[in-house]
Design a protein around this motif. Structure first.
Motif, PDB file in Angstrom:
ATOM      1  N   ARG A  69     -57.161 -70.262  43.519  1.00  0.00           N
ATOM      2  CA  ARG A  69     -55.837 -69.739  43.871  1.00  0.00           C
ATOM      3  C   ARG A  69     -55.004 -70.791  44.595  1.00  0.00           C
ATOM      4  NH1 ARG A  69     -53.415 -64.805  44.660  1.00  0.00           N
ATOM      5  NH2 ARG A  69     -51.893 -64.710  46.350  1.00  0.00           N
ATOM      6  N   PRO A  76     -53.157 -65.531  41.189  1.00  0.00           N
ATOM      7  CA  PRO A  76     -51.993 -66.253  41.727  1.00  0.00           C
ATOM      8  C   PRO A  76     -50.665 -65.779  41.158  1.00  0.00           C
ATOM      9  CG  PRO A  76     -53.759 -67.781  41.184  1.00  0.00           C
ATOM     10  CD  PRO A  76     -54.170 -66.445  40.643  1.00  0.00           C
ATOM     11  N   LEU A 125     -51.324 -72.091  43.320  1.00  0.00           N
ATOM     12  CA  LEU A 125     -50.129 -72.013  44.159  1.00  0.00           C
ATOM     13  C   LEU A 125     -49.550 -73.394  44.431  1.00  0.00           C
ATOM     14  CD1 LEU A 125     -51.168 -69.240  46.724  1.00  0.00           C
ATOM     15  CD2 LEU A 125     -49.796 -69.016  44.648  1.00  0.00           C
TER      16      LEU A 125
END
Length: 382
Positions: A107, A322, A111
């Motif tokens: 994740r 995400p 990001l």
């Protein structure tokens, strides 16, 4: 585009940097202002949901991984949870902790990629390159501790095998000395007056509009919606770490940027809380100790190769990816092959709201808006 009115039209070509490489946007302009935007999807459709009606539960996670190959573990996680829920399989504690840990590391990478893409699309190529380099280091970390193809690691009942020796020390070192200086540098390079002038008040989504559209993830939290599957409906080890849910209020491109930066710190906090809690024990519900006999070995082989029979019934399981909430509606009928498997896409509601928030924006801002939304089209158009 129908109902053609006065004005000029422009095809906004596919932009791989924003994750829209297989989506065509057609904008109707009044000068430099967008008066209408049509998003044409459907160029990627591979029929994965139909394919999953022909493969067993051991093979399905490989196909699910193709939904978003640039984010490891995000595609098949919901399918694995749904199959376990339908078959009433209790996953060992260590297996759930491993899946939680790897999902949070991946994740952070996703990001960072979204943040780097937004920086590039607002003219900051330096920050984009730094983010890309950090993602490469995360990929190297995952490769070192998993030591197997990512698409085959999450399995019904747990994971394929244990993580490499020393994974906790390597991960803890990366979560402190490895990534935090990069985050500080990215914030310093990106969050300046030029960036704010390009993102604040641009592509704003109101709270009621976000709720009506069904937005989830950082796109929803940027509008003030305090919704996170990991907190509201915890799975695997999330119930033990109890993450916080930071939110923004403005709902514009800048708020989505801030929400993703907050999300990175949130993931690092989850990782730091989780590592000291790691338990010993099995990493799959189908214990390897049962393979010491010929009968146990045969049952283990059949489960890993031919899949597990799914009892008759219907379940839904969602995970916080995400991109937002990604879920699977799974229907079983007693066979290892699902009767029906339907995905709840995190990005599809975003594509429905995109034409509304782009109206009134400058043509130059369309790419910024799209980039800030963080859509991956292979997850939208299956």
């Amino acid at each position: 585009m129908t109902d053609i009115a006065d004005g000029s039209f422009v095809n906004i070509a596919p932009e791989p940097a924003t994750g829209m490489g297989i989506c065509r946007l057609v904008a109707q302009l009044d000068g430099e202002k967008v008066t209408r935007l049509d998003a044409n999807i459907g160029f990627s459709h591979r029929g994965i949901e139909k394919i999953l009606e022909r493969v067993n539960t051991a093979q399905a996670p490989v196909w699910c991984d193709k939904l978003s190959r640039n984010v490891p573990f995000s595609g098949g996680y919901a399918f694995v949870l749904a199959a376990e829920k339908l078959a009433k399989i209790e996953v060992p504690e260590r297996a759930g902790q491993i899946r939680t840990l790897l999902s949070e590391i991946a994740r952070v990478s996703a990001l960072l990629t979204m943040t780097g893409n937004l920086a590039r699309d607002t003219g900051n190529s330096t920050a984009g390159a730094i983010a890309a380099k950090a993602c490469q280091r995360i990929d190297a970390l995952l490769q070192a501790i998993v030591q197997t193809p990512f698409c085959t690691y999450f399995r019904v009942g747990g994971v394929a095998h244990d993580l490499a020796d020393g994974f906790a020390q390597r991960t803890a070192s990366w979560a402190s000395d490895g990534i935090l200086p990069v985050l500080d540098e990215l914030k310093r390079l990106i969050d300046n007056g030029i960036f704010r002038s390009r993102t604040q008040g641009v592509g704003s989504i109101g709270l009621s509009e976000a709720t009506a559209a069904g937005l989830t993830g950082d796109n929803a939290r940027a509008c003030g919606i305090k919704r996170d599957v990991r907190v509201d409906e915890p799975y695997d080890a999330y119930g033990a770490v109890k993450p916080d849910v930071p939110v923004q209020k403005a709902g514009d491109c800048y708020a989505r940027f801030k929400s993703r930066i907050d999300g990175i710190y949130q993931s690092l906090d989850i990782i730091n809380r989780l590592l000291p809690q790691f338990a010993d024990g099995e990493i799959n519900a189908f214990k390897r100790s049962e393979t010491t006999t010929l009968t146990g070995l045969s049952a283990h082989f059949e489960a890993m190769v031919y899949g597990l029979p799914l009892p008759e019934g219907e379940v839904y399981a969602g995970v916080e990816t995400p991109f937002g909430e990604s879920g699977v509606n799974l229907v079983g009928y007693g066979s290892p092959i699902p009767y029906r498997c339907h995905f709840r896409s995190a990005g599809f509601p975003v594509m429905q709201v995109l034409p509304k928030i782009a109206v009134g924006a400058d043509l130059l801002d369309v790419r910024t808006i799209v980039s800030s939304l963080g859509v991956v089209m292979t997850e939208v158009d299956r």
